[in-house]
Design a protein around this motif. Sequence first.
Motif, PDB file in Angstrom:
ATOM      1  N   GLU A  46     -10.775   3.531   5.591  1.00 60.79           N
ATOM      2  CA  GLU A  46     -10.791   4.919   6.051  1.00 60.79           C
ATOM      3  C   GLU A  46     -10.759   5.035   7.573  1.00 60.79           C
ATOM      4  N   GLY A  47     -11.416   4.125   8.277  1.00 61.58           N
ATOM      5  CA  GLY A  47     -11.397   4.148   9.739  1.00 61.58           C
ATOM      6  C   GLY A  47      -9.999   3.996  10.291  1.00 61.58           C
ATOM      7  N   ALA A  48      -9.244   3.063   9.735  1.00 64.34           N
ATOM      8  CA  ALA A  48      -7.863   2.853  10.177  1.00 64.34           C
ATOM      9  C   ALA A  48      -7.007   4.070   9.852  1.00 64.34           C
ATOM     10  N   SER A  49      -7.259   4.701   8.738  1.00 59.34           N
ATOM     11  CA  SER A  49      -6.528   5.900   8.360  1.00 59.34           C
ATOM     12  C   SER A  49      -6.739   7.003   9.402  1.00 59.34           C
ATOM     13  N   ILE A  50      -7.961   7.117   9.905  1.00 54.07           N
ATOM     14  CA  ILE A  50      -8.266   8.087  10.958  1.00 54.07           C
ATOM     15  C   ILE A  50      -7.485   7.760  12.233  1.00 54.07           C
ATOM     16  N   VAL A  51      -7.430   6.471  12.583  1.00 55.70           N
ATOM     17  CA  VAL A  51      -6.712   6.043  13.788  1.00 55.70           C
ATOM     18  C   VAL A  51      -5.223   6.350  13.675  1.00 55.70           C
ATOM     19  N   VAL A  52      -4.638   6.143  12.511  1.00 57.11           N
ATOM     20  CA  VAL A  52      -3.217   6.460  12.314  1.00 57.11           C
ATOM     21  C   VAL A  52      -2.980   7.947  12.582  1.00 57.11           C
ATOM     22  N   LYS A  53      -3.890   8.800  12.108  1.00 59.84           N
ATOM     23  CA  LYS A  53      -3.728  10.249  12.274  1.00 59.84           C
ATOM     24  C   LYS A  53      -3.954  10.705  13.708  1.00 59.84           C
ATOM     25  N   THR A  54      -4.951  10.110  14.387  1.00 61.53           N
ATOM     26  CA  THR A  54      -5.317  10.577  15.729  1.00 61.53           C
ATOM     27  C   THR A  54      -4.604   9.826  16.843  1.00 61.53           C
ATOM     28  N   GLY A  55      -4.230   8.573  16.567  1.00 63.39           N
ATOM     29  CA  GLY A  55      -3.618   7.733  17.592  1.00 63.39           C
ATOM     30  C   GLY A  55      -4.613   7.213  18.614  1.00 63.39           C
ATOM     31  N   LYS A  56      -5.914   7.366  18.325  1.00 63.03           N
ATOM     32  CA  LYS A  56      -6.950   6.957  19.266  1.00 63.03           C
ATOM     33  C   LYS A  56      -7.806   5.830  18.707  1.00 63.03           C
ATOM     34  N   ARG A  67     -20.777   5.823   5.594  1.00 67.10           N
ATOM     35  CA  ARG A  67     -20.069   7.053   5.242  1.00 67.10           C
ATOM     36  C   ARG A  67     -18.548   6.923   5.130  1.00 67.10           C
ATOM     37  N   LEU A  68     -17.972   5.857   5.678  1.00 67.28           N
ATOM     38  CA  LEU A  68     -16.527   5.671   5.616  1.00 67.28           C
ATOM     39  C   LEU A  68     -16.181   4.581   4.609  1.00 67.28           C
ATOM     40  N   LYS A  69     -15.166   4.813   3.817  1.00 72.76           N
ATOM     41  CA  LYS A  69     -14.772   3.887   2.758  1.00 72.76           C
ATOM     42  C   LYS A  69     -14.065   2.649   3.316  1.00 72.76           C
ATOM     43  N   GLY A  70     -14.504   1.464   2.857  1.00 70.73           N
ATOM     44  CA  GLY A  70     -13.798   0.213   3.138  1.00 70.73           C
ATOM     45  C   GLY A  70     -13.909  -0.325   4.541  1.00 70.73           C
ATOM     46  N   VAL A  71     -14.922   0.112   5.320  1.00 64.43           N
ATOM     47  CA  VAL A  71     -15.010  -0.308   6.710  1.00 64.43           C
ATOM     48  C   VAL A  71     -16.153  -1.288   6.943  1.00 64.43           C
ATOM     49  N   LYS A  72     -16.036  -2.022   8.023  1.00 60.52           N
ATOM     50  CA  LYS A  72     -17.095  -2.874   8.558  1.00 60.52           C
ATOM     51  C   LYS A  72     -17.222  -2.528  10.034  1.00 60.52           C
ATOM     52  N   GLN A  73     -18.326  -2.913  10.652  1.00 63.66           N
ATOM     53  CA  GLN A  73     -18.503  -2.646  12.075  1.00 63.66           C
ATOM     54  C   GLN A  73     -17.405  -3.328  12.878  1.00 63.66           C
TER      55      GLN A  73
END
Length: 88
Positions: A46-56, A67-73
């Motif tokens: 989910e974190g990477a999905s956010i980055v794809v959308k925001t570019g940040k 709270r985010l699916k499939g992530v690690k620190q």
Amino acid sequence: MKHSLELAEKIIIEVQKVLKENVIVVGEDGIIMASTDHARIGTFHEGASIVVKTGKKLEIHKDDVKRLKGVKQGVNLPIRFNNEVIGV
């Protein structure tokens, strides 16, 4: 443009030589294409999905893991080609 699985694997190999950390490459769909942890390949990040959308850049902290699916620190950085985010 979508990057290839072969390129994703090359990125993992080269980055791991320098960082000695777990590394993933995620496609535009948020699915992990390549990873130093082979069990994560094919799973949603989910974190990477956010980055794809925001570019940040997005830093994932301990609370985000809950709270985010499939992530690690760690840090998620956009991969750009012709000013377009093609992966993370």
